[in-house]
Structures are given as C-alpha cells and as structure tokens.
Design an enzyme around this catalytic site. Structure first.
Site, PDB file in Angstrom:
ATOM      1  N   LEU A 113       0.806  -1.222   0.000  1.00  0.00           N
ATOM      2  CA  LEU A 113       0.000   0.000   0.000  1.00  0.00           C
ATOM      3  C   LEU A 113       0.839   1.272   0.000  1.00  0.00           C
ATOM      4  O   LEU A 113       0.319   2.347   0.257  1.00  0.00           O
ATOM      5  CB  LEU A 113      -0.945   0.013   1.208  1.00  0.00           C
ATOM      6  CG  LEU A 113      -2.082  -1.014   1.166  1.00  0.00           C
ATOM      7  CD1 LEU A 113      -2.884  -0.981   2.446  1.00  0.00           C
ATOM      8  CD2 LEU A 113      -2.982  -0.787  -0.035  1.00  0.00           C
ATOM      9  N   CYS A 138       3.120  -1.099   8.815  1.00  0.00           N
ATOM     10  CA  CYS A 138       1.676  -0.935   8.666  1.00  0.00           C
ATOM     11  C   CYS A 138       0.933  -2.263   8.564  1.00  0.00           C
ATOM     12  O   CYS A 138      -0.074  -2.468   9.229  1.00  0.00           O
ATOM     13  CB  CYS A 138       1.369  -0.087   7.437  1.00  0.00           C
ATOM     14  SG  CYS A 138       2.123   1.545   7.502  1.00  0.00           S
ATOM     15  N   HIS A 139       1.438  -3.168   7.721  1.00  0.00           N
ATOM     16  CA  HIS A 139       0.707  -4.403   7.488  1.00  0.00           C
ATOM     17  C   HIS A 139       1.574  -5.652   7.620  1.00  0.00           C
ATOM     18  O   HIS A 139       1.136  -6.752   7.294  1.00  0.00           O
ATOM     19  CB  HIS A 139       0.036  -4.368   6.108  1.00  0.00           C
ATOM     20  CG  HIS A 139      -0.925  -3.247   5.992  1.00  0.00           C
ATOM     21  ND1 HIS A 139      -0.607  -2.081   5.361  1.00  0.00           N
ATOM     22  CD2 HIS A 139      -2.181  -3.097   6.466  1.00  0.00           C
ATOM     23  CE1 HIS A 139      -1.643  -1.251   5.424  1.00  0.00           C
ATOM     24  NE2 HIS A 139      -2.600  -1.845   6.091  1.00  0.00           N
ATOM     25  N   GLY A 140       2.831  -5.485   8.023  1.00  0.00           N
ATOM     26  CA  GLY A 140       3.664  -6.634   8.334  1.00  0.00           C
ATOM     27  C   GLY A 140       4.367  -7.305   7.178  1.00  0.00           C
ATOM     28  O   GLY A 140       4.783  -8.451   7.312  1.00  0.00           O
ATOM     29  N   PRO A 183       1.442  -9.256   3.172  1.00  0.00           N
ATOM     30  CA  PRO A 183       0.526  -9.057   2.052  1.00  0.00           C
ATOM     31  C   PRO A 183       1.143  -8.444   0.789  1.00  0.00           C
ATOM     32  O   PRO A 183       0.487  -8.428  -0.247  1.00  0.00           O
ATOM     33  CB  PRO A 183      -0.528  -8.102   2.626  1.00  0.00           C
ATOM     34  CG  PRO A 183       0.210  -7.327   3.661  1.00  0.00           C
ATOM     35  CD  PRO A 183       1.200  -8.289   4.256  1.00  0.00           C
TER      36      PRO A 183
END
Length: 178
Positions: A124, A142-144, A157
């Site tokens: 992202l 943020c999202h690993g 992701p």
C-alpha cells in the site's frame, strides 16, 4: 477571357474544389496551432525533470549502513551490505519466493555490496524500516510485509519485491539513479 460562371449560374468546379481544400487546410492549421500549446503544457515542468535523475556518492555509506535519499518524491534506500547479508541473499532459494528473482538481478555485477531500492512497500505504499522481521531486511510496520536482505518479499501481504530503480555506476563510488 473566360468567365467563372457556366450556363446554370454555378461556379466552375475547379475553383470550388480549390476553395474547399483551402478552407479545410486553414481549419486544420488553426486546430494544430491551438493544440500544440495545450499538448506542450502536459510535459513535465523543468523542476520535475531536474529531479528525474540524481547522483550519489557511495563513499558516504559505510559497511552495514543504509542511507535514505529522496528521489522523485520517494525514499531511495542505498544500502552497503555486509558479507553476511550478501551470502544470505545469494544462498536463498529464490525460485520458491512469491516474486522470484535472484540477488544477482537486483545488484550490479562487481558491486554486490551496494543495494539500491525504492523504499516504498509494494502493498500500500508505506515506507518499510530496516532491521525488522526474521530475514534481516525490511519490515513494513503498517501491514507486516517482510523483505529479505535483497529487498525480496518473504512474508506478508505485499505482492512484489521492493523496486530496484534504473541506475548505473559512474565511478566505483558514484552512482546515477534515473
């Protein structure tokens, strides 16, 4: 002298054709003269073109250090990898990775210690931090998403590896990116 009017009171066909062609050519010329400046304004501004490429002196980076440089409004990671990091990146079974790419395609031959990456997560657009995750590379907080010491995606992701920009070595210690 011959007159331009025939028996029916209409213009000579040769003259009429010339008027149509001249009017069409004039309209086409006017349209081109109007469109050229409009299309020209879509070109990048001079300040943007100036930022399109940068030069960086790698002698400022010591072994094991990463420097972040701004390039095209994005962070550019300039990493001087340690021999251990290089070995880990080269020994990885890259064919089994989500976005398979060998380390040799991500660095320049003869300069394997320098890794140049666009520091934007491919999930992202966050900026990953170095030193996180179990692979010794980058971790996107943020999202690993976890990247290895070659900037390849290993967990999380993110669908792709960190981007390697076009760059070239001007000297052994100076690169030009872009």
């Amino acid at each position: 002298m011959s007159e331009p009017v025939q028996d029916g009171g209409t213009l000579d066909p040769n003259r009429r054709d010339f008027i149509y062609i001249a009017a069409g050519a004039g309209a086409a010329g006017a349209a081109a003269m109007t469109l050229i400046p409009l299309i020209g304004q879509m070109n990048p501004a001079a300040d943007t073109l100036a930022l399109a490429s940068i030069e960086y002196d790698l002698s400022k980076v010591v072994e094991g250090q990463q420097v972040v440089v701004k390039w095209r409004g994005k962070p550019l990671f300039v990493r001087y990898r340690t021999p251990k990091e290089i070995k880990e990146a080269q020994d990885t079974d890259w064919k089994a990775l989500r976005d398979p790419q060998p380390d040799s395609e991500r660095v320049k031959a003869g300069h394997e210690q320098y890794l140049i990456l666009v520091g934007v997560c491919t999930h992202l657009g966050c900026v990953p931090n170095f030193g996180g995750g179990e692979y010794g590379g980058w971790l996107c907080p943020c999202h690993g998403s976890v990247y290895d010491t070659s900037g390849r995606i290993r967990q999380g992701p993110a669908p792709k590896n960190l981007l390697v920009p076009d760059y070239a070595f001007l000297t052994d210690s100076k690169i030009k990116v872009g």
